[in-house]
Design an enzyme around this catalytic site. Sequence first.
Site, PDB file in Angstrom:
ATOM      1  N   THR A   1       0.823  -1.210   0.000  1.00  0.00           N
ATOM      2  CA  THR A   1       0.000   0.000   0.000  1.00  0.00           C
ATOM      3  C   THR A   1       0.859   1.263   0.000  1.00  0.00           C
ATOM      4  O   THR A   1       0.351   2.352  -0.272  1.00  0.00           O
ATOM      5  CB  THR A   1      -0.949   0.018   1.203  1.00  0.00           C
TER       6      THR A   1
ATOM      7  N   SER B   1      11.079   9.917   0.439  1.00  0.00           N
ATOM      8  CA  SER B   1      10.652  10.733   1.565  1.00  0.00           C
ATOM      9  C   SER B   1      11.815  11.000   2.517  1.00  0.00           C
ATOM     10  O   SER B   1      12.800  11.608   2.136  1.00  0.00           O
ATOM     11  CB  SER B   1       9.472  10.065   2.273  1.00  0.00           C
TER      12      SER B   1
ATOM     13  N   ASP C   1      10.875  15.443   1.021  1.00  0.00           N
ATOM     14  CA  ASP C   1       9.872  15.580  -0.043  1.00  0.00           C
ATOM     15  C   ASP C   1       8.726  16.479   0.379  1.00  0.00           C
ATOM     16  O   ASP C   1       7.725  16.588  -0.318  1.00  0.00           O
ATOM     17  CB  ASP C   1       9.355  14.218  -0.504  1.00  0.00           C
TER      18      ASP C   1
ATOM     19  N   ASP D   1       6.305  16.485   2.520  1.00  0.00           N
ATOM     20  CA  ASP D   1       4.942  16.097   2.868  1.00  0.00           C
ATOM     21  C   ASP D   1       4.760  16.020   4.386  1.00  0.00           C
ATOM     22  O   ASP D   1       3.642  15.865   4.866  1.00  0.00           O
ATOM     23  CB  ASP D   1       4.524  14.786   2.188  1.00  0.00           C
ATOM     24  N   ARG D   2       5.858  16.148   5.130  1.00  0.00           N
ATOM     25  CA  ARG D   2       5.780  16.188   6.588  1.00  0.00           C
ATOM     26  C   ARG D   2       6.229  17.548   7.093  1.00  0.00           C
ATOM     27  O   ARG D   2       6.947  18.276   6.421  1.00  0.00           O
ATOM     28  CB  ARG D   2       6.645  15.085   7.204  1.00  0.00           C
TER      29      ARG D   2
ATOM     30  N   THR E   1      -3.273   2.985  10.628  1.00  0.00           N
ATOM     31  CA  THR E   1      -2.111   3.832  10.409  1.00  0.00           C
ATOM     32  C   THR E   1      -1.877   4.066   8.922  1.00  0.00           C
ATOM     33  O   THR E   1      -1.936   3.144   8.117  1.00  0.00           O
ATOM     34  CB  THR E   1      -0.863   3.177  11.024  1.00  0.00           C
TER      35      THR E   1
ATOM     36  N   GLU F   1      -1.541  12.134  11.453  1.00  0.00           N
ATOM     37  CA  GLU F   1      -0.959  10.995  12.143  1.00  0.00           C
ATOM     38  C   GLU F   1       0.277  11.457  12.880  1.00  0.00           C
ATOM     39  O   GLU F   1       0.898  12.460  12.503  1.00  0.00           O
ATOM     40  CB  GLU F   1      -0.632   9.856  11.185  1.00  0.00           C
TER      41      GLU F   1
END
Length: 605
Positions: free
Chosen positions: A50, A154, A311, A313-314, A383, A407
């Site tokens: 996934t 990432s 990247d 995204d965090r 998660t 998260e």
Amino acid sequence: MNHDQLDQAAAEWLRLDQNPTTRSEIEGLVSSKDYNELSARFSTRIAFGTAGLRAKMAAGTAYMNDLVVIQATQGLVRYAAEHVEGAKERGIVIGYDHRAVEGMSSERFAQLAGNVARQEGWRVYAFEGLVHTPMVPFATTKLNAALGLMITASHNPAADNGYKVYWSNSVQIIPPHDDGIAARISQSLDVARSVWDLSSTAPAWDGTEDMKRQYLEMAASLATRREDNAASNLVFTYTAMHGVGLPFATAAFESFGSRKESFSVVQEQAQPDPRFPTVRFPNPEEKGALDLAIAHADRAGSIIVLANDPDADRFCAAEKVEGTWKVFTGDQLGTLLGAWVLAKYKESGAPIEKLAMCASTVSSKMLRTVAKKEGFVFRDTLTGFKYLGNEVLKLAEEGYAPLFAYEEAIGYLHGEVVRDKDGVTALVSFCEMAVALKKEGKTISAHLDSLYDRYGFFTTSNSYFICRDPAKTDKIFTTLRFGDTPSSSHSRDSLKLPTTLAGFPITYLRDLTVGFDSSNPPSFEPNLPIDPKTHMISFAVGSTVSGDGVEVTGTVRTSGTEPKIKFYLEGSGADRRLVESKLAQVREALGTEWLRWEEFGLERA
């Protein structure tokens, strides 16, 4: 695999691979008859899950490389063409970051993936130049594309790369598509020589700049106090962690009204560098990762540090209060950002019962408590943003306004356009909150304390043990579930889950591997999906039984991308001292009583 099988696997690799670097690697191993290394390269195929693909860049079926990317893309687009109506016409969005080692790079992987898609008859929207990961799901939504693909590792180590897939709903793939794509990849291993030709004159997509403009307009729309932002003299220090975030973070910061001089950039970490030379591990959560940014902030007279992972995204942040720097945890940021979204939603006058927020089940329960008190909808998920993104879509279909999800691993979703974590929109929201608090004469830390006073004190203690042997990991969890019963007796009916931890009675247990939830008799079926391919057990040490007014909740699970057994613990209650004491006892006992880390030879974080 025996030697003959390894020789055959290497020969097949050399028949297909056209990359001189990886061909040379395998030719050298074959020539030296290094069967140990050949076994490491070919005994397994990198698993498509996934999270897509993620591994070290090297030759062989077990790693990330040109041939694996080509084969994965062939399987992906063929599967999607069979399961998404009009997929080829709708097209695929492809982006990439700056990862690179000798002979391989994110850019090259993206170009090869685009070649495959075009030869399969797909329309390709290939971003020109480096983009941060949120641009791919954003563009997938805006273009109504059938697929999105981001080539990035990432925050993984420098030698790694990854292949991140978004489905036609602009959310990361979930079962059963992961298994379906994996099966289609295994049927798509033969490769035509033509896909290797990167000199072809395929028409370039000319929409990159327009899509960036639309993204920044969306990010700016999250800020509603432009006059206050423009008037503030608060200085923020920013680090891109040697990643691709700087141009997006800078433009987003300026777009919501703030002055350029209020954004002080850590130049040593500003530009994309695949070596990540100034950090041991390119993850803002890791101890020491923000040291350079904090030193820069001290020189610049800044009291707030902002960080994106490579990247972007965090998002991570720190604040200096009375001479001491405090790095906020992912859960503390989730609480702060969620409360800020709530405050602005209230100002809008919209009905509170239509607001919705989500968090992963391993994240803090504080936002759930806020929802109960304030009257908005809260849901937790498994998660990963693949689950959070789908829950956000579901809430929107039910008529709610799902404006925030997070998260604990410093991932935050704002608004209803990017259905994934986005470190740039999180930065926008955090900065506007900080400006508003400063206008009121409050620090961010003081504001967090006021939230604790209103909703209760919550504190987390998250970490992991390293276990490099999957069989040992299985044994640890099997023993935890079933004791020493024979393996033939292992079923939900033979569960012998623990009843105590650190001497405290267990008041709640949920096992999402075998499908058990103690809070749901008589069936004991969990409300969340089960996944027999991973280990995940949640529990609670309740306050009513122990009589101290303190509850400790926790989850212990295996990682899908790293050799780790992760645990997430949270204590809550009115007395901070008691909360922290009980949490520490439970943390120690989790390692010694449940995971038996010394007995099994686990490595501490």
